[in-house]
Design a protein around this motif. Structure first.
Motif, mmCIF file in Angstrom:
data_model
loop_
_atom_site.group_PDB
_atom_site.id
_atom_site.type_symbol
_atom_site.label_atom_id
_atom_site.label_comp_id
_atom_site.label_asym_id
_atom_site.label_seq_id
_atom_site.Cartn_x
_atom_site.Cartn_y
_atom_site.Cartn_z
ATOM 1 N N VAL A 141 58.429 -19.150 -17.134
ATOM 2 C CA VAL A 141 57.896 -18.925 -15.783
ATOM 3 C C VAL A 141 58.797 -19.585 -14.748
ATOM 4 O O VAL A 141 59.050 -19.018 -13.678
ATOM 5 C CB VAL A 141 56.453 -19.443 -15.693
ATOM 6 C CG1 VAL A 141 55.902 -19.268 -14.279
ATOM 7 C CG2 VAL A 141 55.553 -18.703 -16.678
ATOM 8 N N ARG A 142 59.290 -20.774 -15.041
ATOM 9 C CA ARG A 142 60.209 -21.437 -14.107
ATOM 10 C C ARG A 142 61.472 -20.602 -13.906
ATOM 11 O O ARG A 142 61.966 -20.465 -12.791
ATOM 12 C CB ARG A 142 60.569 -22.823 -14.634
ATOM 13 C CG ARG A 142 59.399 -23.799 -14.726
ATOM 14 C CD ARG A 142 59.903 -25.202 -14.986
ATOM 15 N NE ARG A 142 58.800 -26.122 -15.272
ATOM 16 C CZ ARG A 142 58.414 -26.471 -16.483
ATOM 17 N NH1 ARG A 142 59.043 -25.978 -17.541
ATOM 18 N NH2 ARG A 142 57.411 -27.296 -16.659
ATOM 19 N N SER A 143 62.001 -20.065 -14.998
ATOM 20 C CA SER A 143 63.195 -19.227 -14.889
ATOM 21 C C SER A 143 62.915 -17.963 -14.083
ATOM 22 O O SER A 143 63.729 -17.549 -13.246
ATOM 23 C CB SER A 143 63.686 -18.860 -16.287
ATOM 24 O OG SER A 143 64.784 -17.986 -16.224
ATOM 25 N N LEU A 144 61.750 -17.361 -14.298
ATOM 26 C CA LEU A 144 61.387 -16.161 -13.549
ATOM 27 C C LEU A 144 61.272 -16.447 -12.057
ATOM 28 O O LEU A 144 61.786 -15.682 -11.217
ATOM 29 C CB LEU A 144 60.065 -15.609 -14.084
ATOM 30 C CG LEU A 144 59.427 -14.465 -13.300
ATOM 31 C CD1 LEU A 144 60.331 -13.249 -13.299
ATOM 32 C CD2 LEU A 144 58.057 -14.129 -13.875
ATOM 33 N N ILE A 145 60.635 -17.544 -11.709
ATOM 34 C CA ILE A 145 60.458 -17.894 -10.298
ATOM 35 C C ILE A 145 61.810 -18.210 -9.656
ATOM 36 O O ILE A 145 62.075 -17.837 -8.500
ATOM 37 C CB ILE A 145 59.483 -19.070 -10.175
ATOM 38 C CG1 ILE A 145 58.077 -18.622 -10.588
ATOM 39 C CG2 ILE A 145 59.461 -19.620 -8.757
ATOM 40 C CD1 ILE A 145 57.084 -19.737 -10.688
ATOM 41 N N ALA A 146 62.686 -18.882 -10.396
ATOM 42 C CA ALA A 146 64.023 -19.176 -9.864
ATOM 43 C C ALA A 146 64.803 -17.884 -9.617
ATOM 44 O O ALA A 146 65.508 -17.761 -8.602
ATOM 45 C CB ALA A 146 64.774 -20.077 -10.839
ATOM 46 N N ILE A 147 64.649 -16.904 -10.498
ATOM 47 C CA ILE A 147 65.349 -15.627 -10.315
ATOM 48 C C ILE A 147 64.805 -14.883 -9.094
ATOM 49 O O ILE A 147 65.566 -14.309 -8.304
ATOM 50 C CB ILE A 147 65.208 -14.783 -11.598
ATOM 51 C CG1 ILE A 147 66.053 -15.393 -12.717
ATOM 52 C CG2 ILE A 147 65.642 -13.347 -11.344
ATOM 53 C CD1 ILE A 147 65.866 -14.716 -14.042
ATOM 54 N N ILE A 148 63.487 -14.883 -8.922
ATOM 55 C CA ILE A 148 62.891 -14.206 -7.769
ATOM 56 C C ILE A 148 63.344 -14.858 -6.462
ATOM 57 O O ILE A 148 63.728 -14.174 -5.498
ATOM 58 C CB ILE A 148 61.355 -14.211 -7.888
ATOM 59 C CG1 ILE A 148 60.906 -13.329 -9.062
ATOM 60 C CG2 ILE A 148 60.712 -13.718 -6.598
ATOM 61 C CD1 ILE A 148 59.423 -13.365 -9.314
ATOM 62 N N ASN A 149 63.303 -16.194 -6.421
ATOM 63 C CA ASN A 149 63.735 -16.887 -5.201
ATOM 64 C C ASN A 149 65.214 -16.656 -4.915
ATOM 65 O O ASN A 149 65.613 -16.480 -3.755
ATOM 66 C CB ASN A 149 63.451 -18.382 -5.339
ATOM 67 C CG ASN A 149 61.963 -18.701 -5.359
ATOM 68 O OD1 ASN A 149 61.161 -17.947 -4.813
ATOM 69 N ND2 ASN A 149 61.603 -19.792 -6.002
ATOM 70 N N GLN A 150 66.025 -16.631 -5.955
ATOM 71 C CA GLN A 150 67.452 -16.399 -5.762
ATOM 72 C C GLN A 150 67.722 -14.977 -5.278
ATOM 73 O O GLN A 150 68.577 -14.748 -4.407
ATOM 74 C CB GLN A 150 68.198 -16.663 -7.066
ATOM 75 C CG GLN A 150 69.716 -16.566 -6.950
ATOM 76 C CD GLN A 150 70.400 -16.899 -8.250
ATOM 77 O OE1 GLN A 150 69.752 -17.108 -9.263
ATOM 78 N NE2 GLN A 150 71.724 -16.932 -8.227
ATOM 79 N N ALA A 151 66.991 -13.998 -5.842
ATOM 80 C CA ALA A 151 67.177 -12.612 -5.413
ATOM 81 C C ALA A 151 66.772 -12.425 -3.951
ATOM 82 O O ALA A 151 67.436 -11.704 -3.194
ATOM 83 C CB ALA A 151 66.365 -11.681 -6.310
ATOM 84 N N GLU A 152 65.699 -13.082 -3.525
ATOM 85 C CA GLU A 152 65.281 -12.983 -2.126
ATOM 86 C C GLU A 152 66.266 -13.695 -1.201
ATOM 87 O O GLU A 152 66.505 -13.236 -0.081
ATOM 88 C CB GLU A 152 63.876 -13.573 -1.960
ATOM 89 C CG GLU A 152 62.766 -12.692 -2.506
ATOM 90 C CD GLU A 152 61.404 -13.238 -2.124
ATOM 91 O OE1 GLU A 152 61.280 -14.465 -2.006
ATOM 92 O OE2 GLU A 152 60.489 -12.424 -1.931
ATOM 93 N N ARG A 153 66.815 -14.793 -1.659
ATOM 94 C CA ARG A 153 67.715 -15.573 -0.798
ATOM 95 C C ARG A 153 69.029 -14.838 -0.565
ATOM 96 O O ARG A 153 69.555 -14.828 0.555
ATOM 97 C CB ARG A 153 67.975 -16.932 -1.441
ATOM 98 C CG ARG A 153 68.804 -17.886 -0.594
ATOM 99 C CD ARG A 153 68.959 -19.205 -1.320
ATOM 100 N NE ARG A 153 67.646 -19.775 -1.643
ATOM 101 C CZ ARG A 153 67.483 -20.824 -2.461
ATOM 102 N NH1 ARG A 153 68.544 -21.389 -3.038
ATOM 103 N NH2 ARG A 153 66.278 -21.294 -2.694
ATOM 104 N N PHE A 154 69.576 -14.205 -1.608
ATOM 105 C CA PHE A 154 70.881 -13.556 -1.481
ATOM 106 C C PHE A 154 70.768 -12.056 -1.241
ATOM 107 O O PHE A 154 71.800 -11.375 -1.109
ATOM 108 C CB PHE A 154 71.707 -13.804 -2.742
ATOM 109 C CG PHE A 154 72.074 -15.252 -2.946
ATOM 110 C CD1 PHE A 154 73.064 -15.845 -2.188
ATOM 111 C CD2 PHE A 154 71.407 -16.020 -3.882
ATOM 112 C CE1 PHE A 154 73.401 -17.184 -2.366
ATOM 113 C CE2 PHE A 154 71.735 -17.351 -4.073
ATOM 114 C CZ PHE A 154 72.729 -17.939 -3.317
ATOM 115 N N GLY A 155 69.554 -11.525 -1.183
ATOM 116 C CA GLY A 155 69.375 -10.121 -0.866
ATOM 117 C C GLY A 155 69.719 -9.167 -1.986
ATOM 118 O O GLY A 155 69.978 -7.985 -1.728
#
Length: 286
Positions: A234-248
């Motif tokens: 779950v931590r990895s999933l949330i980090a991926i979602i936040n990274q995708a939103e941050r870099f577009g």
């Protein structure tokens, strides 16, 4: 003598059943409404509703009276320890206000019951004083630690359910995002759709949706979900979602890659358990 032993055994079994009943999940109003529609029954009348409320009020008063006395021996004075206990109970799926009090009271109750059972056992066997004291203390310690063992088992089972439901849930989220839904709407839709298939993970997604609707930022709501579950996946999933939103970058592509990785990891874990089966079967076959 046997009558006393049977009575003590019956009291111990009854207490354990009451503790299990206190932690057993109650059916929600939505499930009850669905069952009424399927069976054609009407809603409960006013008298039955008043009786139910009276029973809940009596049980709450009894708990409020007895629990403070029972938790004195296991009360955690440190606020950080109480917060950690609440987080562990939330990870196990116990988020009610009375869950910490009930858990701490169960430690004292189980310690007293097993201590009495141990004392009755050594008294029936007629052992020496040293052995009697030792067996009684061991039984009391086991009773005090039994709720902790149960909590660890409940956390492990719930974590396994969340871990097994992540790939299917991510596939549904990919479909929702690619169909044009926003990420918040995708969380809400997937949480509703997965309620029957993966109810534990669906509950976590619904909590994220509720926190977002209350004005909490999405990143903070996802971080709270990570803290509640305590899973690396779950931590990895949330980090991926936040990274995708941050870099577009594409969120759907990131979720699809994460789903594939989790599915491969789940298959490898199943293969590992299958390989361990032959080793575990050697002992009983010898």
């Amino acid at each position: 003598m046997n009558v006393y032993l049977y009575a003590l055994g019956g009291m111990a079994v009854l207490s354990i059943m009451l503790i299990i009943y206190a932690f057993w999940p109650k059916p929600t109003q939505d499930d009850d409404a669905i069952k009424r529609r399927m069976t054609g029954r009407r809603a409960q009348n006013a008298m039955q509703e008043l009786r139910r409320q009276a029973k809940e009020s009596i049980a709450k008063r009894v708990l409020d009276t007895v629990a403070p006395l029972a938790i004195r021996s296991s009360m955690k004075n440190d606020a950080a320890q109480m917060s950690q206990l609440r987080m562990k109970l939330a990870t196990a799926g116990l988020r009610t206000e009375s869950a910490p009090t009930t858990f701490l009271a169960s430690k004292t109750v189980m310690a007293v019951l097993l201590g009495i059972a141990g004392a009755a056992y050594v008294w029936a066997k007629g052992t020496t004083i040293e052995n009697a004291v030792g067996i009684t203390m061991i039984a009391t310690a086991l009773g005090f630690l039994a709720p902790n063992l149960w909590l660890s088992s409940a956390i492990a089972k719930r974590s396994e359910k969340i871990r097994n439901g992540l790939p299917d849930t991510l596939d549904m989220m990919v479909i929702s995002v690619e169909s044009g839904l926003g990420l918040d709407a995708a969380f809400q839709r997937v949480g509703d759709e997965m309620k029957k298939v993966h109810p534990v993970l669906s509950e976590e997604l619904q909590l994220v949706t509720l926190e977002s609707q209350m004005g909490i930022p999405r990143a903070e709501a996802l971080t709270n979900m990570s803290a509640r579950t305590g899973l690396d996946e779950v931590r990895s999933l949330i980090a991926i979602i936040n990274q995708a939103e941050r870099f577009g970058t594409s969120i759907a592509k990131a979720l699809r890659n994460q789903s594939d990785a989790l599915r491969v990891k789940r298959r490898q874990a199943a293969e590992e358990r299958a390989q361990k089966t032959t080793v575990k079967l050697m002992a009983p076959l010898i």
